[in-house]
Design an enzyme around this catalytic site. Structure first.
Site, mmCIF file in Angstrom:
data_model
loop_
_atom_site.group_PDB
_atom_site.id
_atom_site.type_symbol
_atom_site.label_atom_id
_atom_site.label_comp_id
_atom_site.label_asym_id
_atom_site.label_seq_id
_atom_site.Cartn_x
_atom_site.Cartn_y
_atom_site.Cartn_z
ATOM 1 N N SER A 1 -112.810 49.173 -8.655
ATOM 2 C CA SER A 1 -111.871 48.654 -7.662
ATOM 3 C C SER A 1 -110.623 49.515 -7.617
ATOM 4 C CB SER A 1 -111.500 47.212 -7.988
ATOM 5 O OG SER A 1 -111.012 47.135 -9.305
ATOM 6 N N ASN B 1 -107.699 44.925 -1.799
ATOM 7 C CA ASN B 1 -106.686 44.898 -2.859
ATOM 8 C C ASN B 1 -105.334 45.438 -2.398
ATOM 9 O OD1 ASN B 1 -107.901 43.565 -5.012
ATOM 10 N ND2 ASN B 1 -109.079 45.391 -5.579
#
Ligand code: COA
Length: 662
Positions: free
Chosen positions: A118, A192
């Protein structure tokens, strides 16, 4: 049986392995120690049992589990004969590079090598494999928990080719996931980055003493409609994870200023639910319980202030070609469960408002990340301000506006605005205005719910309305005055019986007949600068369009007498305290508040709103038993509508209902 390998049996790895096993793949699950692999498999077993109990898998859990083969510290063995590897080991670039180098050596030449990272660059990871394999290295970013979250971000590195992207999309589809394509491996990808902006904005507002944690969370939940407030979500995810991803993004050039409140929690090891305390306290470590966040706490918070930085980020991603506008919005809706994506929200808030808000942020904090993105400025300069102008990031049905003698009527998607327009007379209600209001209300009720779901009445200039036009009283006979009074009363009853919600936006003086008009609306939102009153007594008469009846019902007999006997004007804030208006807001926010409340109501089932309105308005006047009968009848009628089927089935399928008013 097709084979795939999942490297790493932790939180993400075991979930990804489980998904592929359910989809019928033989899954080679690898971790560095036997213990880790065993725990991963136990977690899969537990989760499969849960899914079977809920009827969400058709196969016997044991049969699914038998397709998961354990491998201890043997990436090479695990990738033998596979068509795909998904790596989900610790977020450490060196460890990941070692995994990829080994996989490259042992996997079939056509195998795709994906990473669930991520925070790390796909391009750098790809450089750990031989040049001819690099086009087959790609990001396949799942969300936690993979079994439940519907989104996969497909992330392209510098070398990734389109065929690989296509293959990952096909795998994701087989797992029942939806995908978005991230064209450049910018730190944090889409979801994110957007989330980080909301978290930072929330946190800086609190750190700067502008709001409390509860106020911010309440506004995000109840006003923006997000499933969780920023602070609750950080507690839920783990503040350590927030710090970790934040640091990783910062190191890779994501422009941000870590907020001291978050950093402090990490230093104190108050990580949220997992440690029993974060921004809120929980009953025990690992035990989540909804913290108390009252709906009213967020009343004075402007959500556009919290959301503008996320919009700015979305604009950056779009301008840089990282993703399409549709994919940006889709990613946020599926990855964070927001009701709307940031660009859709921008169109609702108004892109000019977003830019103004960002300028405020930039000026207050001095942080460069709040500088409005050039794309936003460009869109504003071209006059595309969002829904209100019919075009912003998306195109909408254009607002139609028509000017009558005393009114302006504007049709925006879903909303009809009736604007009292005699500013030189403080929008005094003349016989012509009464006639035009009747006509417009009739016209609106004829319209399909696709066109208008909510009506807003407001005024131009300094007043909402300073009352009935007193010049019409001069020389009139008692009987004509009686008729005028009845006519106004019936007009206001017409509003009470209109088949859709009516919101009055009190932009200034709301006096006499103006207040009587406002009281017949379903909701009143006032500018803080508005003044309200029944000043008729000062002219020698009394309220004649419902004031003596509706005012005591709204604020109680004695307070009503005080206002009517003295004729005094009260400021909007006091009217809010008395319950005479639902809410008082800064004058420059009134239009936006009206629009956002109307948009919220426009998403509800229109027929149910109408029935609720009737049951309340008419039932309240009847003896309770008659009101109850009315309620039961209206309740029953709704079960003949398509909207009830839509509402209940969406609830069961955990999707967002789309009501049609049928
Ligand atoms: N009917 C007809 N005209 C009205 C009106 C009404 N109810 N209320 C205001 N106006 C007119 C004023 O006569 C004035 O017209 P003019 O420019 O030709 O003189 C214009 O609107 C602007 O009002 P003005 O009084 O000059 O503004 P202000 O800022 O000094 O005061 C108010 C504002 C609201 C305090 C004052 O206009 C007022 O008290 N209005 C009457 C309110 C009332 O009694 N309503 C109940 C009527 S049933």
């Amino acid at each position: 049986m097709p084979k795939i390998a999942v490297i790493g049996a932790g939180t993400m790895g075991h979930g990804i392995a489980e998904l592929f096993a359910i989809a019928g793949y033989e899954v080679h699950l690898v971790d560095v120690a036997e213990d880790f692999v065993r725990r991963g498999i136990q977690n899969i077993e537990w989760s499969l049992k849960k899914l079977a109990e809920k009827g969400q898998i058709k196969e016997d859990p044991a049969a699914v589990l038998s397709r998961v083969k354990p491998f201890v510290n043997d990436v090479c063995g695990a990738v033998g004969g596979v068509e795909l590897m998904v790596e989900a080991v610790v977020e450490d670039i060196e460890v990941k590079k070692r995994v990829f180098a080994e996989a490259d050596r042992c996997a079939p030449p056509e195998a795709v090598l994906a990473t669930n990272t991520s925070s790390l660059p796909i391009t750098e990871i790809a450089e750990a494999v031989r040049p001819d394999r690099r086009p087959k290295v790609v990001g396949m970013h799942f969300f936690n928990p993979p079994v439940l979250m519907p989104l996969v971000e497909i992330v392209k590195g510098k070398y990734t080719n389109d065929e690989t992207v296509k293959k990952i999309a096909e795998y994701a589809a087989k797992l029942g996931k939806q995908t978005v394509v991230v064209n450049k491996d910018v730190p944090g990808f889409i979801v994110n980055r957007i989330l980080a902006r909301v978290n930072e904005a929330a946190c800086w507002m609190v750190a700067r003493g502008e709001a409390t944690i509860q106020e911010v969370d309440s506004a995000l939940i109840y006003k923006a409609g997000l499933p969780m407030g920023a602070f609750i979500l950080m507690d839920f995810t783990g503040i350590d994870v927030v710090c970790f991803i934040g640091d990783a993004m910062l190191r890779r050039g994501f422009k941000s200023h870590p907020c001291p409140l978050i950093v402090e929690k990490c230093q104190q090891k108050k990580f949220g639910v997992k440690s029993g305390e974060g921004f809120y306290k929980y009953p025990a470590p690992g035990k989540f319980q909804w913290p108390e966040v009252p709906k009213s706490a967020g009343d004075r918070i402007d959500v556009s202030y919290l959301l503008a930085p996320a919009v700015n980020e979305a604009a950056y991603l779009l301008r840089e070609g990282v993703a399409t506008k549709e994919d940006i919005d889709k990613a946020v809706k599926l990855g964070l469960n927001w009701p709307k994506g940031p660009l859709e929200l921008a169109d609702e808030i108004g892109i000019d408002t977003v830019v103004k808000t960002l300028e405020e942020w930039r000026q207050k904090t001095g942080f460069e990340e709040y500088e409005p993105d050039p794309l936003l400025r460009e869109i504003v300069a071209s006059g595309k301000l969002g829904k209100k102008t019919g075009e912003g990031f998306y195109t909408y049905v254009k607002a139609e506006e028509k000017k009558l003698e005393t009114l302006i009527v504007r049709y925006e998607p879903g909303i009809a605005w009736i604007i009292l327009n005699r500013p030189e007379r403080l929008n005094a209600i003349s016989p012509k205005m009464v006639e035009e209001l009747w006509k417009v209300l009739d016209e609106i009720e004829q319209l399909d719910y696709d066109k208008v779901r909510v009506v807003i009445i407001t005024g131009t200039g300094r007043a909402f309305s300073a009352g009935a036009d007193v010049t019409a009283f001069m020389g009139a006979t008692p009987i004509t005055i009686f008729k005028t009074s009845r006519k106004l009363q019936m007009l206001f009853e017409r509003i009470e019986s209109l088949d859709r919600p009516v919101i009055c936006g009190l932009n200034g003086y709301t006096l006499g007949g103006g207040l009587e008009l406002a009281m017949s609306c379903d909701f009143r939102i006032a500018a803080e600068t508005a003044e309200l009153g029944q000043p008729e007594i000062n002219l020698g008469f009394i309220p004649g369009a419902g004031g003596t009846q509706r005012l005591p019902r709204l604020i109680g007999r004695d307070k009503a007498k005080e206002l009517i006997f003295t004729g005094d004007r009260i400021p909007a804030r006091e009217a809010e305290r008395l319950g005479l208006v639902n809410k008082a807001v800064p004058a420059d926010k009134l239009e936006q508040e009206l629009r956002s409340f109307a948009n919220k109501l426009a998403e509800k089932p229109p027929l149910a709103l109408a029935m609720a309105k009737y049951a309340i308005n008419f039932g309240l006047e009847a003896p309770q038993w008659a009101g109850m009968m009315l309620e039961a009848a209206q309740f029953g009628i709704l079960f003949s509508t398509e909207d009830v089927i839509e509402g209940v089935s969406s609830f069961l399928n955990k999707t967002r209902p789309r009501f049609k008013g049928r």
